[in-house]
Design a protein around this motif. Structure first.
Motif, PDB file in Angstrom:
ATOM      1  N   PHE A   1      -8.488   0.898  -0.290  1.00  0.00           N
ATOM      2  CA  PHE A   1      -7.400   1.659  -0.893  1.00  0.00           C
ATOM      3  C   PHE A   1      -7.476   1.571  -2.417  1.00  0.00           C
ATOM      4  O   PHE A   1      -7.265   2.566  -3.122  1.00  0.00           O
ATOM      5  CB  PHE A   1      -6.039   1.138  -0.402  1.00  0.00           C
ATOM      6  CG  PHE A   1      -4.887   1.946  -0.926  1.00  0.00           C
ATOM      7  CD1 PHE A   1      -4.562   3.170  -0.356  1.00  0.00           C
ATOM      8  CD2 PHE A   1      -4.138   1.501  -2.007  1.00  0.00           C
ATOM      9  CE1 PHE A   1      -3.517   3.938  -0.850  1.00  0.00           C
ATOM     10  CE2 PHE A   1      -3.090   2.265  -2.511  1.00  0.00           C
ATOM     11  CZ  PHE A   1      -2.774   3.482  -1.929  1.00  0.00           C
ATOM     12  N   ARG A   2      -7.798   0.369  -2.888  1.00  0.00           N
ATOM     13  CA  ARG A   2      -7.827   0.171  -4.345  1.00  0.00           C
ATOM     14  C   ARG A   2      -8.891   1.074  -4.983  1.00  0.00           C
ATOM     15  O   ARG A   2      -8.633   1.709  -6.003  1.00  0.00           O
ATOM     16  CB  ARG A   2      -8.103  -1.290  -4.655  1.00  0.00           C
ATOM     17  CG  ARG A   2      -8.071  -1.606  -6.141  1.00  0.00           C
ATOM     18  CD  ARG A   2      -8.199  -3.095  -6.397  1.00  0.00           C
ATOM     19  NE  ARG A   2      -6.935  -3.772  -6.232  1.00  0.00           N
ATOM     20  CZ  ARG A   2      -6.726  -4.841  -5.477  1.00  0.00           C
ATOM     21  NH1 ARG A   2      -7.732  -5.348  -4.775  1.00  0.00           N
ATOM     22  NH2 ARG A   2      -5.540  -5.410  -5.397  1.00  0.00           N
TER      23      ARG A   2
ATOM     24  N   VAL B   1      -3.204  -4.834  -1.840  1.00  0.00           N
ATOM     25  CA  VAL B   1      -3.780  -3.676  -1.140  1.00  0.00           C
ATOM     26  C   VAL B   1      -5.248  -3.941  -0.838  1.00  0.00           C
ATOM     27  O   VAL B   1      -5.883  -4.789  -1.481  1.00  0.00           O
ATOM     28  CB  VAL B   1      -3.642  -2.382  -1.982  1.00  0.00           C
ATOM     29  CG1 VAL B   1      -2.194  -2.086  -2.289  1.00  0.00           C
ATOM     30  CG2 VAL B   1      -4.466  -2.471  -3.258  1.00  0.00           C
TER      31      VAL B   1
ATOM     32  N   THR C   1       0.833  -1.207   0.000  1.00  0.00           N
ATOM     33  CA  THR C   1       0.000   0.000   0.000  1.00  0.00           C
ATOM     34  C   THR C   1       0.867   1.256   0.000  1.00  0.00           C
ATOM     35  O   THR C   1       0.653   2.187  -0.783  1.00  0.00           O
ATOM     36  CB  THR C   1      -0.931   0.025   1.228  1.00  0.00           C
ATOM     37  OG1 THR C   1      -1.737  -1.146   1.179  1.00  0.00           O
ATOM     38  CG2 THR C   1      -1.829   1.253   1.229  1.00  0.00           C
TER      39      THR C   1
END
Lengths: 315, 342
Positions: free
Chosen positions: B128-129, B124, B69
């Motif tokens: 977050f993606r 990740v 990340t």
């Protein structure tokens, strides 16, 4: 309603009518005291700005009797046909979008300088530039130094709001006792305006100004001549001059193709020279009282002259 | 405790390759995760390709589960902070994309020639993606890189079909395709693009009815598709809302709709409301001036021009409308940075 009240009610209609046909009489009528509330029919005078050529060069020395003018098909009596009877109100409408950065801006500045040198003391000029925004940098005025200064400070960036800029310039071109001329330069297509091309073309038909467009080729290709040397062929993008053609046609002007920006000064100079050779014809419309669009047909009697004038006016 | 864990992550990265290039890379990543993030982003931009590729290889063997990340966030910032400047920015974006797309479900064509195959590091998170896709697509749309943005949208819509922010960005992209400002499409393709934009905006409003940007844009698309009654119904409440930009644009569009209906007084009222709302904006003033010119009030039409076009500090939301919520790009990048240790 009494006859007097009826006349009062007609006053705004009269003002609109007279104003919208670009009457020279409009100024005397509006100068009338409203308290007089007097209406005289037949005071409308229509002014027609016309370029007469033999196909290449302007024809000089023509008089009113040499022209035949029809208003909605009805032959009219031309009161006068004169050259340069009024001072000029010149409005530069110049493209300062990102695509004109560099040499194009410099050439445009040179072209403005050249045309300003050709103006007379009683002429006036204004500067409107456009990118994504329309910018009235200087209003119509005789201080050409201030206009030059504003031009030299203009920077090129952003999109192209050509339609909006032409409309704004038309709106401010309605000035008394002068011949309004718009010189519009753009190197591309509109991509930022709120107003559509058709809306602005209609505004051009209503307005008083003559519009000259100056277009520059988007690119240059080369082909081989008979002798083997290269010949430059300017390439205009599809539809590039459509809008300029339409507004020039609507106002009796024309579009000059400069091919490259280093030829801009020559093109601007040609615009001014040509405009100075145009005739201003005036007539009082008779037997054509209907409101709305009036088609004008103008020709020179007895010779094959080319006549370029606005195709009509709104009454 | 968190700091120790992060140092351990970076050490694991270091341990994986032992090569000098990996050490340099790990040092930058460590600084980004635990120190001065701005300085680390600047250093990342000065790394050469071999150092970056060496770092990327180290992810395949590192035993640190949570390193990806931070690495994706670092390369995203390196690609887009300051400005998106060609080759270098593109390479950082490719690296970030390789990291993000590791662990995505099969069946979606990758956006990058690079790839990683970590043994231990975890992909990740979905949160977050989805944030990352929103960020990248926003920035690419703002840069009018429509084809590139479209490839990322393909992924994002497949992975997050109900994400209203991604649907909104998909609508903006189609609207940009349908606009002569940002694309050179033919009339037919333009109409198809507007139809697609309408579908995306309706999807946004299904899941998020109070997303005013989607409401405004749906109305504008409907206006362009000549569905004027529905467009007017959508715009009317927006014109009295608290957001000045949205209220201005709503009144501007309403003016256009009323004008099409030949309701000149209503159109003029809408343009005048817009002009009063944002005195530095010129489009509504010029539109009102043109309408007055058409109605024969040429003196008022002329008088409006200096106020509309004479202000050197003019700003008009119409100028930037086509680019969507462009100002969110930096905010989204900030959010990416905040999640770098997640």
């Amino acid at each position: 309603m009494t006859p007097r009240a009826a006349r009062v009610a007609m006053w705004p209609v009269l003002l609109y009518s007279v104003w919208s046909v670009y009457s020279v009489a409009v100024y005397s009528v509006t100068a009338y005291s409203v308290a007089q509330q007097t209406f005289r029919s037949g005071v409308d005078i229509v002014r027609v700005d016309a370029l007469v050529t033999d196909g290449r060069k302007p024809i000089a020395g023509l008089a009113a009797a040499d022209f035949e003018l029809r208003d909605n098909g009805v032959v009219q009596t031309i009161d006068s046909a004169a050259l340069e009877s009024l001072p000029l109100s010149l409005i530069f409408v110049l493209d300062t979008s990102g695509s004109v950065a560099g040499d194009k801006m410099r050439h445009m500045g040179d072209a403005v300088d050249l045309i300003l040198e050709g103006l007379h003391a009683d002429d006036r000029a204004a500067l409107v530039t456009f990118s994504h925004r329309v910018w009235l940098r200087t209003p119509l005025m005789s201080d050409f130094g201030a206009l030059r200064k504003m031009m030299s400070s203009a920077a090129a960036a952003g999109g192209t709001a050509l339609h909006d800029a032409v409309y704004a310039s038309l709106a401010i071109s309605d000035v008394q006792d002068s011949r309004p001329l718009l010189v519009v330069f753009s190197d591309g297509l509109d991509n930022m305006s709120w107003m559509g091309a058709d809306v602005v073309e209609k505004a051009a038909r209503r307005a008083n100004a003559v519009i000259y467009g100056v277009a520059v080729a988007a690119d240059t290709t080369y082909r081989r001549s008979m002798s083997g040397g290269p010949i430059a062929v300017p390439q205009y993008t599809h539809g590039q001059t459509d809008f300029l053609d339409a507004i020039a046609e609507a106002t009796g002007g024309r579009v000059l193709k400069a091919d490259s920006t280093d030829k801009l000064p020559r093109a601007f100079d040609e615009v001014l020279r040509e405009f100075r050779t145009r005739y201003v014809l005036t007539y009082s419309p008779r037997r054509v009282d209907t409101p709305g669009w009036h088609r004008i047909e103008l020709k020179v009697k007895g010779r094959g002259a080319d006549v370029r004038a606005r195709p009509g006016y709104q009454r | 405790m968190r700091r120790i864990a992060l140092i351990a992550l970076a050490a694991a990265c270091l341990h994986a390759g032992r090569a000098e290039a990996q050490q340099v890379y790990a040092g930058v990543l460590l600084e980004y995760l635990t120190g001065d993030a701005d300085a680390a982003v600047a250093k990342a931009r000065s790394l050469d390709r071999d150092e970056i590729l060496a770092g990327l290889n180290a992810f395949n063997t590192t035993r640190s589960r949570l390193v990806l990340t931070g690495a994706a966030a670092l390369h995203t910032e390196a690609a887009f902070r300051s400005r998106f400047d060609g080759v270098l920015g593109t390479f950082h974006l490719q690296v970030a994309t390789a990291i993000i797309q590791f662990g995505e479900r099969a069946g979606v064509k990758t956006n990058t020639p690079l790839s990683i195959r970590p043994v231990f590091a975890a992909p990740v998170s979905d949160d977050f993606r989805s944030l990352w896709y929103c960020t990248v697509i926003s920035i690419l749309e703002d840069a009018t890189r429509l084809q590139q943005a479209d490839r990322y949208l393909d992924h994002a819509l497949t992975l997050f079909p109900r994400n209203s922010e991604i649907q909104l960005l998909a609508g903006v992209l189609q609207e940009m395709r349908g606009s002569p400002r940002t694309s050179g499409l033919s009339g037919g393709d333009r109409r198809s693009a507007l139809q697609a934009a309408e579908k995306h905006y309706r999807a946004v409003l299904t899941t998020q009815p109070d997303r005013l940007e989607a409401r405004l844009r749906l109305a504008r698309v409907l206006q362009q598709r000549n569905e004027l009654a529905e467009a007017r119904a959508l715009l009317t409440p927006l014109s009295s809302g608290p957001d000045e930009r949205i209220a201005y644009l709503a009144d501007l569009f309403l003016g256009g709709i009323e004008d099409t209906f030949r309701h000149e007084d209503a159109a003029l009222a809408a343009y005048d409301r817009a002009a009063a709302r944002l005195p530095t904006a010129q489009t509504a003033r010029l539109a009102a001036s043109e309408l007055r010119h058409r109605k024969g009030d040429r003196r008022a039409a002329a008088d409006a021009v200096p106020a509309a076009a004479g202000d050197a500090n003019a700003f008009d939301p119409w100028w930037t409308y086509v680019f969507g919520e462009y100002w969110r790009a930096d905010l989204l990048l900030d959010a990416v940075r905040k999640m770098r240790r997640a």
